[in-house]
Structures are given as C-alpha cells and as structure tokens.
Scaffold this motif. Structure first.
Motif, PDB file in Angstrom:
ATOM      1  N   ILE A   9      39.847 -86.693 -46.187  1.00 14.36           N
ATOM      2  CA  ILE A   9      38.945 -86.528 -45.032  1.00 14.36           C
ATOM      3  C   ILE A   9      39.788 -86.153 -43.826  1.00 14.36           C
ATOM      4  CG2 ILE A   9      37.293 -87.677 -43.505  1.00 14.36           C
ATOM      5  CD1 ILE A   9      36.684 -89.509 -45.959  1.00 14.36           C
ATOM      6  N   ILE A  47      53.371 -75.075 -28.541  1.00 11.58           N
ATOM      7  CA  ILE A  47      54.080 -76.115 -29.290  1.00 11.58           C
ATOM      8  C   ILE A  47      55.513 -75.612 -29.469  1.00 11.58           C
ATOM      9  CG2 ILE A  47      54.264 -77.208 -31.571  1.00 11.58           C
ATOM     10  CD1 ILE A  47      51.105 -76.971 -31.552  1.00 11.58           C
ATOM     11  N   ASP A  79      32.212 -80.467 -43.110  1.00 21.40           N
ATOM     12  CA  ASP A  79      31.199 -81.486 -42.873  1.00 21.40           C
ATOM     13  C   ASP A  79      31.894 -82.710 -42.279  1.00 21.40           C
ATOM     14  OD1 ASP A  79      28.763 -82.760 -42.907  1.00 21.40           O
ATOM     15  OD2 ASP A  79      28.336 -82.313 -45.005  1.00 21.40           O
ATOM     16  N   SER A  80      31.117 -83.688 -41.926  1.00 10.84           N
ATOM     17  CA  SER A  80      31.676 -84.888 -41.329  1.00 10.84           C
ATOM     18  C   SER A  80      31.408 -86.081 -42.254  1.00 10.84           C
ATOM     19  CB  SER A  80      30.976 -85.082 -39.985  1.00 10.84           C
ATOM     20  OG  SER A  80      31.348 -86.274 -39.426  1.00 10.84           O
ATOM     21  N   ALA A  81      32.445 -86.811 -42.621  1.00  9.27           N
ATOM     22  CA  ALA A  81      32.221 -88.004 -43.449  1.00  9.27           C
ATOM     23  C   ALA A  81      31.602 -89.079 -42.562  1.00  9.27           C
ATOM     24  CB  ALA A  81      33.544 -88.493 -44.024  1.00  9.27           C
ATOM     25  N   ALA A 154      49.324 -84.625 -21.210  1.00  7.15           N
ATOM     26  CA  ALA A 154      48.145 -83.851 -21.636  1.00  7.15           C
ATOM     27  C   ALA A 154      47.418 -83.291 -20.416  1.00  7.15           C
ATOM     28  CB  ALA A 154      47.217 -84.727 -22.463  1.00  7.15           C
ATOM     29  N   GLU A 157      49.526 -80.484 -18.862  1.00  4.91           N
ATOM     30  CA  GLU A 157      49.489 -79.271 -19.701  1.00  4.91           C
ATOM     31  C   GLU A 157      48.134 -78.571 -19.550  1.00  4.91           C
ATOM     32  OE1 GLU A 157      50.634 -80.159 -23.717  1.00  4.91           O
ATOM     33  OE2 GLU A 157      52.669 -80.698 -23.121  1.00  4.91           O
ATOM     34  N   ALA A 274      46.595 -91.333 -43.528  1.00  8.87           N
ATOM     35  CA  ALA A 274      47.765 -90.599 -43.033  1.00  8.87           C
ATOM     36  C   ALA A 274      47.517 -90.018 -41.648  1.00  8.87           C
ATOM     37  CB  ALA A 274      48.101 -89.470 -44.004  1.00  8.87           C
ATOM     38  N   GLY A 275      48.596 -89.900 -40.878  1.00 11.79           N
ATOM     39  CA  GLY A 275      48.527 -89.207 -39.577  1.00 11.79           C
ATOM     40  C   GLY A 275      48.210 -90.136 -38.417  1.00 11.79           C
TER      41      GLY A 275
HETATM   42  C1  FAD Z   1      47.148 -82.396 -25.655  1.00 18.10           C
HETATM   43  C2  FAD Z   1      47.998 -82.692 -26.866  1.00 18.10           C
HETATM   44  C3  FAD Z   1      49.227 -82.090 -26.999  1.00 18.10           C
HETATM   45  C4  FAD Z   1      50.029 -82.339 -28.124  1.00 18.10           C
HETATM   46  N1  FAD Z   1      51.225 -81.694 -28.226  1.00 18.10           N
HETATM   47  C5  FAD Z   1      51.983 -81.853 -29.328  1.00 18.10           C
HETATM   48  C6  FAD Z   1      53.194 -81.108 -29.493  1.00 18.10           C
HETATM   49  O1  FAD Z   1      53.567 -80.278 -28.651  1.00 18.10           O
HETATM   50  N2  FAD Z   1      53.911 -81.338 -30.627  1.00 18.10           N
HETATM   51  C7  FAD Z   1      53.534 -82.235 -31.592  1.00 18.10           C
HETATM   52  O2  FAD Z   1      54.223 -82.377 -32.591  1.00 18.10           O
HETATM   53  N3  FAD Z   1      52.394 -82.950 -31.448  1.00 18.10           N
HETATM   54  C8  FAD Z   1      51.606 -82.780 -30.344  1.00 18.10           C
HETATM   55  N4  FAD Z   1      50.445 -83.499 -30.210  1.00 18.10           N
HETATM   56  C9  FAD Z   1      50.090 -84.509 -31.225  1.00 18.10           C
HETATM   57  C10 FAD Z   1      49.535 -83.876 -32.511  1.00 18.10           C
HETATM   58  O3  FAD Z   1      48.551 -82.908 -32.177  1.00 18.10           O
HETATM   59  C11 FAD Z   1      48.970 -84.965 -33.420  1.00 18.10           C
HETATM   60  O4  FAD Z   1      49.959 -85.916 -33.673  1.00 18.10           O
HETATM   61  C12 FAD Z   1      48.475 -84.387 -34.747  1.00 18.10           C
HETATM   62  O5  FAD Z   1      47.509 -83.381 -34.532  1.00 18.10           O
HETATM   63  C13 FAD Z   1      47.876 -85.478 -35.626  1.00 18.10           C
HETATM   64  O6  FAD Z   1      47.402 -84.903 -36.800  1.00 18.10           O
HETATM   65  P1  FAD Z   1      46.305 -85.603 -37.728  1.00 18.10           P
HETATM   66  O7  FAD Z   1      46.089 -84.671 -38.872  1.00 18.10           O
HETATM   67  O8  FAD Z   1      46.698 -86.986 -37.986  1.00 18.10           O
HETATM   68  O9  FAD Z   1      44.995 -85.714 -36.850  1.00 18.10           O
HETATM   69  P2  FAD Z   1      44.104 -84.624 -35.969  1.00 18.10           P
HETATM   70  O10 FAD Z   1      44.998 -83.543 -35.542  1.00 18.10           O
HETATM   71  O11 FAD Z   1      43.432 -85.479 -35.002  1.00 18.10           O
HETATM   72  O12 FAD Z   1      43.112 -84.064 -37.075  1.00 18.10           O
HETATM   73  C14 FAD Z   1      42.058 -84.837 -37.574  1.00 18.10           C
HETATM   74  C15 FAD Z   1      41.082 -83.963 -38.320  1.00 18.10           C
HETATM   75  O13 FAD Z   1      40.101 -84.769 -38.951  1.00 18.10           O
HETATM   76  C16 FAD Z   1      38.798 -84.278 -38.684  1.00 18.10           C
HETATM   77  N5  FAD Z   1      37.861 -85.397 -38.735  1.00 18.10           N
HETATM   78  C17 FAD Z   1      37.807 -86.491 -37.912  1.00 18.10           C
HETATM   79  N6  FAD Z   1      36.827 -87.322 -38.306  1.00 18.10           N
HETATM   80  C18 FAD Z   1      36.256 -86.752 -39.399  1.00 18.10           C
HETATM   81  C19 FAD Z   1      35.164 -87.113 -40.247  1.00 18.10           C
HETATM   82  N7  FAD Z   1      34.482 -88.241 -40.054  1.00 18.10           N
HETATM   83  N8  FAD Z   1      34.839 -86.285 -41.262  1.00 18.10           N
HETATM   84  C20 FAD Z   1      35.526 -85.136 -41.475  1.00 18.10           C
HETATM   85  N9  FAD Z   1      36.567 -84.729 -40.692  1.00 18.10           N
HETATM   86  C21 FAD Z   1      36.910 -85.530 -39.675  1.00 18.10           C
HETATM   87  C22 FAD Z   1      38.937 -83.658 -37.311  1.00 18.10           C
HETATM   88  O14 FAD Z   1      37.898 -82.747 -37.065  1.00 18.10           O
HETATM   89  C23 FAD Z   1      40.302 -82.990 -37.465  1.00 18.10           C
HETATM   90  O15 FAD Z   1      40.185 -81.772 -38.179  1.00 18.10           O
HETATM   91  C24 FAD Z   1      49.601 -83.254 -29.121  1.00 18.10           C
HETATM   92  C25 FAD Z   1      48.359 -83.874 -28.989  1.00 18.10           C
HETATM   93  C26 FAD Z   1      47.546 -83.600 -27.875  1.00 18.10           C
HETATM   94  C27 FAD Z   1      46.205 -84.265 -27.754  1.00 18.10           C
END
Ligand code: FAD
Length: 314
Positions: A9, A47, A79-81, A154, A157, A274-275
């Motif tokens: 997800i 980035i 879709d959204s879980a 943030a 930026e 994860a993440g």
């Molecule tokens: C303004 C800003 C600047 C940043 N700059 C940097 C940078 O320069 N370098 C760097 O390394 N990191 C940066 N980061 C941090 C980085 O973006 C995050 O650490 C990273 O995106 C985390 O990845 P993730 O996959 O865990 O989660 P996310 O990127 O949050 O992705 C989550 C995904 O899950 C989906 N989702 C959520 N809930 C559901 C659901 N219920 N059902 C289905 N899908 C769902 C969302 O739509 C999304 O696609 C920045 C963050 C921000 C906010």
C-alpha cells in the motif's frame, strides 16, 4: 478473489522499491496507491541528495520511479486502502471504491500527509486558495500575493519556488525564529519578494468564492491583524497516514508505526511497514527506498519460512 502473496500500500519511494524487489523475488504482488511519487512529487524545489542525480526535480524523480515500477510484472490499483483486516492467515483489504483484495502478507508504505492548520476557512478553501502542494499549484498564483505558513525548510523551499510566480510572499512562523537552513534563508533573501513574520499564529482564512485574506495574531502584542492575499500554502509538517491500519499495529508518541528494525514486521505476523510511516528516525527518499527493499526481502523470507516466522519487534 485472487489471494496475492503480497499487497503493497503506497506509491512513494518505499512502496515502489518494495514492488520492484517483490517481483524480483517472484512474489505474486499487487500495489495499491492513491497516486505515485508521494512526497517527492509534492516537493517544491530540486532534490540534490539522491545518488546518481546531482539535481533532479521531485516530479521528474517520481516519474522515473513510476516508470521503473511499471516495467515489472506487478498488478497496480490506483485506489486508496481504507481498511485492513486479518482473518486466520489471510489479510483482506478494502479500498475507497469498495474493491476487496486478499493476500498472505502486506507492506504498508503509506508515508505521511501534510499536517493541517485546523483553523476556520482552511477546509472550505482547499483548491480555492488553500494548497498543500507548491509544485502542483504555484503557477496558479502568477502575479498574486500569497502566504506560506511554516518557517522551516519546507516553508522556505515553498517560498523560493513560489517566487518564480507570485508577486509577493509572506512567510508566517509561529515561534520567534525561523527553522530553515542558512542556505534556504539566503535563497529566500535573494528573491527580494519574501517578507517573514515570526511570532505569528494564523487564526482564520477568509474569502468569498476564493481566499481574499488571512487573520493572524501577533503573539508578542496579542493583537490580530489582517493580510489581504489570494493564496495560502500550508507547510507545517506531516502526519503519518495510518488510519486504515490502526487495529493491527502499535504506535509511538508521534503516531508512527512501531516495527522490528531488522525485518520491518509489526506486531501482527505477516504485516510489514516501510518508509516515513514507521518509527525509524530519518525521513529521506533514500531511506524510504532502502526500507521498502528490506521489507520486500523480509516478506520473501517470511513466506519461505512461514512455519518459522521472522522475529517480531521486542
Ligand atoms: C517539502 C519536502 C521536501 C523534501 N525534500 C527531500 C529531499 O530533498 N531529499 C530527500 O531525500 N527527502 C526529502 N523529503 C522527504 C521524502 O520525500 C520522504 O522521506 C519520502 O517521500 C518518504 O517516502 P514514503 O514512500 O515512505 O512515503 P510518501 O512519499 O509519503 O509516499 C506515500 C504514498 O502512499 C500513498 N498512500 C497513502 N495512504 C494511502 C492509502 N490509504 N491507500 C493507498 N495509497 C496511500 C500516497 O498517496 C503516496 O503515494 C522531503 C519531504 C518534503 C515534504
């Protein structure tokens, strides 16, 4: 109903990397994502810390991740879980469009959503002046006056990105000092379009069809002031996106999901995370991608040894 080996997800760096690794382990997998790229796609400026890319826009890196994923043999649902249940050894996932899927294991990589301001007018004016995504919405404010709420990296930026479009930008910071790095402060100064207000508390967002002003309190004097403007960009941090999985996991004090850092498994056997949604300290693209890889490899090991499951967190 197909019973997948794995359902992932999330379509950010963690989910996409988990997907790529799952296919390489020959796991019959489905990835459910509201959208692709996650926070990367929302990032306002370049980035510069993802190896192999000296400078890349968040949107471009997102597209490259998505293209790489789509080359794999993985089922994808946009879709959204909304709910995960576990019955016996099977997980059942329901989505916003009322579809149901089942799997032997799940990786939650749902990341974080922007933290809302929770002031009057915010919800009413979303899409009509209130935005949480500078990358997406900055061009709509060409020649206009806007506020960015939040004086961290943030927020700065966002102000830098907005300076390519907006006429004037106010940055509102709650505390007495902004928290942005020196480099971002210098870039903001160079734009000559940004005015910073510290010690301010946003009270309400006003307008008719669209936003036309905000009211903030000067925290030193206690007086309320009005600023006429057309846009409000909210940059006050993130909240982990966990609503759909609450019953199956444990949280830390920041509402992040607790995991075993070696395997990414939660307190529920077969449920991995994860993440940015986890309680791991560093929130970066490369960390999220690495954690997505770890989670997928742990799923493979868990399924292979399913009579001897990997250890849960202590
Ligand atoms: C303004 C800003 C600047 C940043 N700059 C940097 C940078 O320069 N370098 C760097 O390394 N990191 C940066 N980061 C941090 C980085 O973006 C995050 O650490 C990273 O995106 C985390 O990845 P993730 O996959 O865990 O989660 P996310 O990127 O949050 O992705 C989550 C995904 O899950 C989906 N989702 C959520 N809930 C559901 C659901 N219920 N059902 C289905 N899908 C769902 C969302 O739509 C999304 O696609 C920045 C963050 C921000 C906010």
């Amino acid at each position: 109903m197909t019973r997948y080996d794995l359902i992932i997800i999330g379509g950010g760096p963690a989910g996409i990397t988990a997907g790529i690794y799952a296919v390489r382990q020959k796991l019959n997998s489905l990835l459910i994502a509201k959208e692709f790229g996650g926070q990367m796609a929302r990032k306002a400026v370049a980035i510069e810390n993802y190896p192999g890319f000296e400078e890349v826009s968040g949107l471009e890196l997102s597209r490259k991740f998505e293209k790489h994923l789509r080359k794999q043999k993985i089922a994808i649902e946009r879709d959204s879980a909304t709910k995960i249940r576990k019955v016996g050894s099977t997980f059942y996932i329901t989505t916003g469009s009322k579809h149901k899927f089942s799997a032997r294991t799940v990786i939650v990589a749902s990341g974080a959503d922007p933290r809302p301001l929770e002031v009057p007018g915010e919800k009413e004016f979303i899409g009509r002046g209130v935005s949480y995504c500078t990358t997406c919405d900055a061009p709509m404010f060409a020649g206009k006056t806007v506020a960015v709420v939040g004086g961290g990296n943030a927020g700065f930026e966002a102000a830098i990105a907005l300076s390519n479009w907006a006429k004037r930008i106010y940055v509102l910071e709650y505390s007495s000092k902004v928290g942005a790095d020196e480099i971002n402060q210098e870039l903001v100064k160079k734009t000559k379009k940004v005015q910073i207000f510290t010690n301010t508390s946003l009270r309400k967002i006003e307008g008719e069809k669209f936003v036309n002003s905000i009211v903030y309190q000067d925290r030193k004097t206690g007086k309320e002031k009005t600023l006429p403007l057309e846009g409000v960009f909210v940059e006050i941090g993130n909240v982990p996106a966990t609503g759909f999985v609450k019953d199956l996991v444990e949280f830390n004090e920041k509402d992040e999901i607790r995991i075993d850092p070696k395997t990414n498994m939660t307190k529920t056997s077969g449920l991995f995370v994860a993440g940015d949604v986890t309680d791991l300290r560093w929130k970066q693209i490369i960390v999220a991608a690495g954690e997505g890889c770890k989670a997928a490899l742990s799923v493979y090991s868990y399924l292979r040894n399913s009579r001897r499951p990997v250890k849960q967190y202590e």
